[in-house]
Design a protein around this motif. Structure first.
Motif, PDB file in Angstrom:
ATOM      1  N   GLY A  39     -63.201  89.026 -76.537  1.00 20.20           N
ATOM      2  CA  GLY A  39     -64.509  89.152 -76.301  1.00 20.20           C
ATOM      3  C   GLY A  39     -65.154  87.660 -75.870  1.00 20.20           C
ATOM      4  N   MET A  40     -65.636  87.813 -74.387  1.00 18.33           N
ATOM      5  CA  MET A  40     -66.107  86.754 -73.897  1.00 18.33           C
ATOM      6  C   MET A  40     -67.692  86.198 -74.051  1.00 18.33           C
ATOM      7  SD  MET A  40     -63.335  85.549 -72.643  1.00 18.33           S
ATOM      8  CE  MET A  40     -63.741  84.170 -71.994  1.00 18.33           C
ATOM      9  N   ASP A  41     -68.302  87.335 -74.404  1.00 23.70           N
ATOM     10  CA  ASP A  41     -69.951  87.123 -74.188  1.00 23.70           C
ATOM     11  C   ASP A  41     -70.368  87.090 -75.957  1.00 23.70           C
ATOM     12  OD1 ASP A  41     -69.856  87.188 -71.506  1.00 23.70           O
ATOM     13  OD2 ASP A  41     -70.147  89.315 -71.586  1.00 23.70           O
ATOM     14  N   VAL A  42     -71.334  86.184 -76.052  1.00 27.82           N
ATOM     15  CA  VAL A  42     -71.986  85.951 -77.279  1.00 27.82           C
ATOM     16  C   VAL A  42     -73.528  85.983 -77.179  1.00 27.82           C
ATOM     17  CG1 VAL A  42     -72.210  84.503 -79.132  1.00 27.82           C
ATOM     18  CG2 VAL A  42     -69.948  84.563 -78.111  1.00 27.82           C
ATOM     19  N   ALA A  43     -74.220  86.919 -77.886  1.00 32.35           N
ATOM     20  CA  ALA A  43     -75.496  86.925 -78.177  1.00 32.35           C
ATOM     21  C   ALA A  43     -75.821  86.875 -79.445  1.00 32.35           C
ATOM     22  CB  ALA A  43     -76.308  87.932 -77.151  1.00 32.35           C
ATOM     23  N   GLY A  44     -76.485  85.803 -80.089  1.00 33.08           N
ATOM     24  CA  GLY A  44     -76.692  85.793 -81.557  1.00 33.08           C
ATOM     25  C   GLY A  44     -77.667  84.743 -81.929  1.00 33.08           C
ATOM     26  N   GLU A  45     -77.598  84.447 -83.199  1.00 27.74           N
ATOM     27  CA  GLU A  45     -78.437  83.551 -83.875  1.00 27.74           C
ATOM     28  C   GLU A  45     -77.436  82.455 -84.515  1.00 27.74           C
ATOM     29  OE1 GLU A  45     -80.628  84.543 -87.281  1.00 27.74           O
ATOM     30  OE2 GLU A  45     -79.748  86.414 -86.938  1.00 27.74           O
ATOM     31  N   VAL A  46     -77.912  81.086 -84.366  1.00 27.63           N
ATOM     32  CA  VAL A  46     -77.414  80.258 -84.978  1.00 27.63           C
ATOM     33  C   VAL A  46     -77.399  80.070 -86.631  1.00 27.63           C
ATOM     34  CG1 VAL A  46     -77.167  77.586 -85.372  1.00 27.63           C
ATOM     35  CG2 VAL A  46     -77.726  78.835 -82.942  1.00 27.63           C
ATOM     36  N   VAL A  47     -76.499  79.966 -87.608  1.00 23.70           N
ATOM     37  CA  VAL A  47     -76.521  80.066 -88.809  1.00 23.70           C
ATOM     38  C   VAL A  47     -76.166  78.675 -89.543  1.00 23.70           C
ATOM     39  CG1 VAL A  47     -76.379  82.599 -89.172  1.00 23.70           C
ATOM     40  CG2 VAL A  47     -74.506  81.255 -89.144  1.00 23.70           C
TER      41      VAL A  47
ATOM     42  N   PRO B  48     -73.233  86.316 -69.762  1.00 25.78           N
ATOM     43  CA  PRO B  48     -72.650  85.173 -69.864  1.00 25.78           C
ATOM     44  C   PRO B  48     -71.511  85.234 -68.871  1.00 25.78           C
ATOM     45  CG  PRO B  48     -73.299  85.362 -72.034  1.00 25.78           C
ATOM     46  CD  PRO B  48     -73.667  86.713 -71.186  1.00 25.78           C
ATOM     47  N   HIS B  49     -70.472  86.008 -69.097  1.00 30.50           N
ATOM     48  CA  HIS B  49     -69.215  85.944 -68.247  1.00 30.50           C
ATOM     49  C   HIS B  49     -69.336  86.315 -66.848  1.00 30.50           C
ATOM     50  CE1 HIS B  49     -65.065  85.935 -67.228  1.00 30.50           C
ATOM     51  NE2 HIS B  49     -65.097  87.149 -66.586  1.00 30.50           N
ATOM     52  N   ALA B  50     -70.052  87.589 -66.484  1.00 29.31           N
ATOM     53  CA  ALA B  50     -70.600  88.071 -65.334  1.00 29.31           C
ATOM     54  C   ALA B  50     -71.620  87.520 -64.648  1.00 29.31           C
ATOM     55  CB  ALA B  50     -71.016  89.521 -65.716  1.00 29.31           C
ATOM     56  N   GLY B  51     -72.550  86.795 -65.491  1.00 27.10           N
ATOM     57  CA  GLY B  51     -73.392  86.049 -64.710  1.00 27.10           C
ATOM     58  C   GLY B  51     -72.936  84.970 -64.011  1.00 27.10           C
ATOM     59  N   LEU B  52     -72.324  84.101 -64.948  1.00 31.57           N
ATOM     60  CA  LEU B  52     -71.528  82.952 -64.702  1.00 31.57           C
ATOM     61  C   LEU B  52     -70.480  83.340 -63.373  1.00 31.57           C
ATOM     62  CD1 LEU B  52     -70.863  81.055 -67.845  1.00 31.57           C
ATOM     63  CD2 LEU B  52     -72.603  80.466 -66.129  1.00 31.57           C
TER      64      LEU B  52
END
Length: 323
Positions: free
Chosen positions: A70-78, A132-136
């Motif tokens: 898993g290369m892509d992350v979308a979430g919230e800082v805890v 993230p990965h695809a866009g970069l």
């Protein structure tokens, strides 16, 4: 207030192979260090790179089992480390993992702030989870490797995939004349994305084309250099997502003989680049197409779908946090 938990759901593999080697299990939530963010992941995505790692093609780089993809992350800082400057608890973020094999097939991940970007308030997680990965890859490929300039012509091989459909849009933003390969079913959609010409790969072999291009971006990793070089202008540039020692040898030879460049991309995590891509999405100048969404518990089915993929855009993974 986030209550500290000890374990989380994650997907790991103990051997290389097909989608069935992916196992959902309980693992320990990482502890925050001074320079990192602990991110509660709400969505990730499936990239072809994940499938290649699962199959063992990069085993010399991925370390010991168990492996977590898993290369892509979308979430919230805890939780944040004491040296973090740009992020706070509850900030919504997205990022490309700096680790190989990744680590984002999990409920939580620890990342340095230098690779994380804020998600604009107007954007939902699903709009950036596949970015993230695809866009970069698309951005750095066009800007840094190919050095695409306004008015130049580019052929994007594999325009309907995750990287390809983003590359089509970015190439148009950069002012290029864009040709792209796709199926007959994808022609209208690729045209709406901005492609100036769609080459139907079901009917036309690229070797039969009389056109030549300043740049070729082999997003699909299937256009051999022997075929590609016949489609390039003098001193043209060719970039592929596939890496092999032969690419390096071809580049040295061609620079000496023809002046053409033969390149293979290595994508780097970059907060500045993600900030730029997020701004494009917020301003409705870029969009990430969603093909299908799977829950984390069906990650094997998602990988199977990726291997047979005929749709357009990105496959996303929804991560549930219900106890």
């Amino acid at each position: 207030m986030w209550e500290r938990r000890i374990t989380m759901q994650s997907v790991e593999l103990d051997e290389f192979g097909g989608p069935s080697v992916l196992k959902v299990r309980q693992s320990e939530i990482p502890h925050v260090d001074a320079k990192s963010l602990l991110i509660k992941i709400h969505m990730t995505s499936v990239n072809p790179l994940d499938c290649e790692i699962r199959q063992g093609y990069l085993k010399q780089f991925t370390g010991d089992f168990p492996l977590r993809l898993g290369m892509d992350v979308a979430g919230e800082v805890v939780s944040v480390g004491r040296q973090i400057k740009h992020f706070r608890v509850n900030d919504r973020v997205f990022a490309k993992s700096i680790y190989l094999p990744g680590g984002a097939y999990a409920q939580y991940i620890l990342l340095p702030e230098r690779v994380c970007s804020h998600i604009p308030a107007s954007i939902d997680y699903d709009k950036v989870a596949g970015l993230p990965h695809a866009g970069l890859t698309a951005l750095q490929g066009l800007r840094d490797y190919l050095a695409l300039r306004p008015g130049e012509s580019i052929l994007i091989n594999g325009g309907a995939g995750g990287v390809g459909h983003i590359a089509v849009q970015l190439a148009k933003i950069m002012g290029a004349n864009v040709s792209v390969t796709g199926s007959s079913e994808q022609t209208e959609w690729l045209t709406l994305l901005g492609a100036d010409q769609v080459i139907n790969y079901d009917e036309i072999n690229l070797s039969s084309l009389s056109n030549t291009y300043d740049c070729i971006f082999d997003v699909a990793g299937r256009l051999d250099w022997k075929e590609a070089k016949l489609l390039l202008e003098k001193r043209g540039r060719y970039l592929t997502t596939r890496f092999s020692p032969q690419i390096i040898a071809n580049n040295i030879l061609e620079l000496l003989v023809s002046g053409k460049k033969v390149l293979s991309i290595i994508v780097r995590a970059s907060r500045m680049d993600l900030d730029y891509l997020a701004a494009l999405i917020a301003n409705q100048k870029l969009r990430v197409q969603i093909d299908k969404i799977f829950p984390l518990k069906k990650i094997s089915q998602a990988h199977t779908y990726q291997s047979r993929k005929k749709g357009v855009g990105k496959i996303l993974i929804q991560i549930d946090h219900k106890d």
